[in-house]
Design an enzyme around this catalytic site. Structure first.
Site, PDB file in Angstrom:
ATOM      1  N   LEU A 161      11.049   1.139   7.227  1.00  0.00           N
ATOM      2  CA  LEU A 161      10.476   1.624   5.980  1.00  0.00           C
ATOM      3  C   LEU A 161      11.229   2.880   5.556  1.00  0.00           C
ATOM      4  O   LEU A 161      11.532   3.739   6.394  1.00  0.00           O
ATOM      5  CB  LEU A 161       8.988   1.953   6.157  1.00  0.00           C
ATOM      6  CG  LEU A 161       8.307   2.330   4.840  1.00  0.00           C
ATOM      7  CD1 LEU A 161       8.102   1.096   3.962  1.00  0.00           C
ATOM      8  CD2 LEU A 161       6.987   3.028   5.069  1.00  0.00           C
ATOM      9  N   TYR A 177       0.826  -1.200   0.000  1.00  0.00           N
ATOM     10  CA  TYR A 177       0.000   0.000   0.000  1.00  0.00           C
ATOM     11  C   TYR A 177       0.858   1.248   0.000  1.00  0.00           C
ATOM     12  O   TYR A 177       2.080   1.185   0.195  1.00  0.00           O
ATOM     13  CB  TYR A 177      -0.957  -0.009   1.199  1.00  0.00           C
ATOM     14  CG  TYR A 177      -0.317   0.300   2.540  1.00  0.00           C
ATOM     15  CD1 TYR A 177       0.504  -0.628   3.179  1.00  0.00           C
ATOM     16  CD2 TYR A 177      -0.532   1.523   3.168  1.00  0.00           C
ATOM     17  CE1 TYR A 177       1.081  -0.335   4.405  1.00  0.00           C
ATOM     18  CE2 TYR A 177       0.042   1.813   4.408  1.00  0.00           C
ATOM     19  CZ  TYR A 177       0.845   0.886   5.012  1.00  0.00           C
ATOM     20  OH  TYR A 177       1.421   1.176   6.221  1.00  0.00           O
ATOM     21  N   LYS A 209       6.485  -1.997   1.843  1.00  0.00           N
ATOM     22  CA  LYS A 209       5.312  -1.434   2.532  1.00  0.00           C
ATOM     23  C   LYS A 209       4.126  -2.381   2.363  1.00  0.00           C
ATOM     24  O   LYS A 209       3.238  -2.162   1.526  1.00  0.00           O
ATOM     25  CB  LYS A 209       5.016  -0.028   1.983  1.00  0.00           C
ATOM     26  CG  LYS A 209       4.119   0.805   2.902  1.00  0.00           C
ATOM     27  CD  LYS A 209       4.185   2.263   2.514  1.00  0.00           C
ATOM     28  CE  LYS A 209       3.104   3.096   3.172  1.00  0.00           C
ATOM     29  NZ  LYS A 209       3.214   3.218   4.619  1.00  0.00           N
ATOM     30  N   GLU A 249      11.908   2.254  14.475  1.00  0.00           N
ATOM     31  CA  GLU A 249      11.033   3.353  14.016  1.00  0.00           C
ATOM     32  C   GLU A 249       9.743   3.314  14.815  1.00  0.00           C
ATOM     33  O   GLU A 249       9.563   2.463  15.685  1.00  0.00           O
ATOM     34  CB  GLU A 249      10.754   3.216  12.509  1.00  0.00           C
ATOM     35  CG  GLU A 249      10.129   1.886  12.125  1.00  0.00           C
ATOM     36  CD  GLU A 249      10.024   1.658  10.621  1.00  0.00           C
ATOM     37  OE1 GLU A 249       9.923   2.639   9.855  1.00  0.00           O
ATOM     38  OE2 GLU A 249      10.026   0.480  10.222  1.00  0.00           O
TER      39      GLU A 249
HETATM   40  N1  PLP Z   1       7.658   3.695   9.000  1.00  0.00           N
HETATM   41  C1  PLP Z   1       6.551   2.934   8.982  1.00  0.00           C
HETATM   42  C2  PLP Z   1       6.584   1.608   9.639  1.00  0.00           C
HETATM   43  C3  PLP Z   1       5.379   3.390   8.345  1.00  0.00           C
HETATM   44  O1  PLP Z   1       4.280   2.624   8.332  1.00  0.00           O
HETATM   45  C4  PLP Z   1       5.388   4.685   7.750  1.00  0.00           C
HETATM   46  C5  PLP Z   1       4.203   5.203   7.079  1.00  0.00           C
HETATM   47  O2  PLP Z   1       3.168   4.590   7.041  1.00  0.00           O
HETATM   48  C6  PLP Z   1       6.568   5.437   7.814  1.00  0.00           C
HETATM   49  C7  PLP Z   1       7.685   4.910   8.434  1.00  0.00           C
HETATM   50  C8  PLP Z   1       6.631   6.811   7.201  1.00  0.00           C
HETATM   51  O3  PLP Z   1       6.676   6.711   5.804  1.00  0.00           O
HETATM   52  P1  PLP Z   1       6.163   7.900   4.882  1.00  0.00           P
HETATM   53  O4  PLP Z   1       6.931   9.109   5.280  1.00  0.00           O
HETATM   54  O5  PLP Z   1       6.499   7.452   3.513  1.00  0.00           O
HETATM   55  O6  PLP Z   1       4.695   8.043   5.136  1.00  0.00           O
END
Ligand code: PLP
Length: 284
Positions: A204, A33, A147, A179
């Protein structure tokens, strides 16, 4: 009035938006997603989100029912049909319906679902107060750079955080913060350096992270991409998280340790302002 939702080629009222019980996203969490934010009716950093989508799809040998380059037109149509000016567009690709079998179906028919969510991203009252986080063990799988929709460990961690009176959890592996449950985590050292975990399969690769680090470097901050411990975070001057739906969100408490004066710090405030300016200027 109900939302209009996109389901594999059709724009339908949300009550009529349906997916097969045999969809592998439902049975196996076999899907990926993206969440892109919307400001002034326009998509923020969407190209980067779709590049990451392509990578996630590739890593799982997952096809997309429409060429990824055609997705922005569908997102924009959905934004227009729902009259969305501020919020998010969620999109999900799964391997589609097939008789239940661990092996991939020989002839997969992937599904693509998109919906919008209205949210006050800029005037978010939580950004004024900051959030508390608790540290919890990171029990997720080894490919967090993809993701995927397999979000149960993150959901459990966030639920535990809320039970403990915090807003989110910072997940910890081998003594170091990976994270947040749905965001990347940062601390600001007492001498003003911004520290966030380096990119690997363990986190991520946040799209907001990339943009914020670029803005931070441009504004003269020193950025260190390395692992940090909860103990280092307890002693930090400030902390924050980033994601597409929260932008830069200050963290004012980690476990039972209040950071600084318990109010959002100046670095988080400055980066939030810089990010919003950039997002507004470059949204398309
Ligand atoms: N880390 C995780 C585990 C996430 O699920 C997300 C966003 O859903 C992020 C980091 C932040 O990613 P982004 O800045 O691309 O939204």
């Amino acid at each position: 009035m109900s939302r209009t939702v996109y389901v594999s080629g059709d724009f339908v009222p949300e009550e009529e938006a349906k997916i097969s019980v045999f969809d592998r996203g439902f049975l196996f969490g076999d899907g990926v997603y993206e969440v892109s934010s919307v400001l002034d009716g326009k998509l923020v950093d969407n190209r980067a989100h779709l590049e990451r989508l392509k990578r996630s799809l590739g890593e799982l040998q997952l096809g997309c029912p429409v060429p990824v380059d055609e997705i922005p037109a569908i997102q924009k149509e959905l934004i227009a049909r729902n009259g969305l000016t501020e919020g998010t567009v969620y999109l999900q690709v799964t391997r589609g319906a097939a008789d239940r079998d661990f092996n991939f179906p020989p002839d997969p028919k992937p599904s693509l679902v998109m919906f919008t969510q209205q949210k006050n991203l800029i005037d978010n009252p939580v950004a004024q107060t900051g959030i508390a986080v608790v540290t919890l063990p990171d029990i997720r799988w080894g490919r967090r750079d993809i993701k995927t929709v397999m979000l149960l460990p993150s959901s459990l961690a966030k639920q535990e955080a809320v039970t403990r009176g915090a807003a989110d959890a910072w997940m910890v592996q081998d003594g170091h913060v990976t994270e947040g449950t749905s965001n990347n985590a940062y601390i600001v050292t007492l001498d003003g350096r911004i520290v966030t975990r380096h990119l690997s399969n363990e986190i991520l690769h946040g799209i907001t992270r990339k943009a914020v680090l670029k803005l931070a470097a441009r504004d003269g901050y020193t950025v260190e991409q390395r692992a940090f411990t909860p103990e280092e975070a307890y002693d930090a001057a400030e902390a924050f998280v980033t994601s597409a739906s929260t932008f830069v969100m200050p963290v004012v408490k980690i476990d039972d340790r209040i950071l600084g004066n318990g109010v959002p710090g100046p670095v988080a405030g400055k980066l939030r302002q810089l990010y919003i300016e950039m997002a507004r200027a470059e949204a398309e």
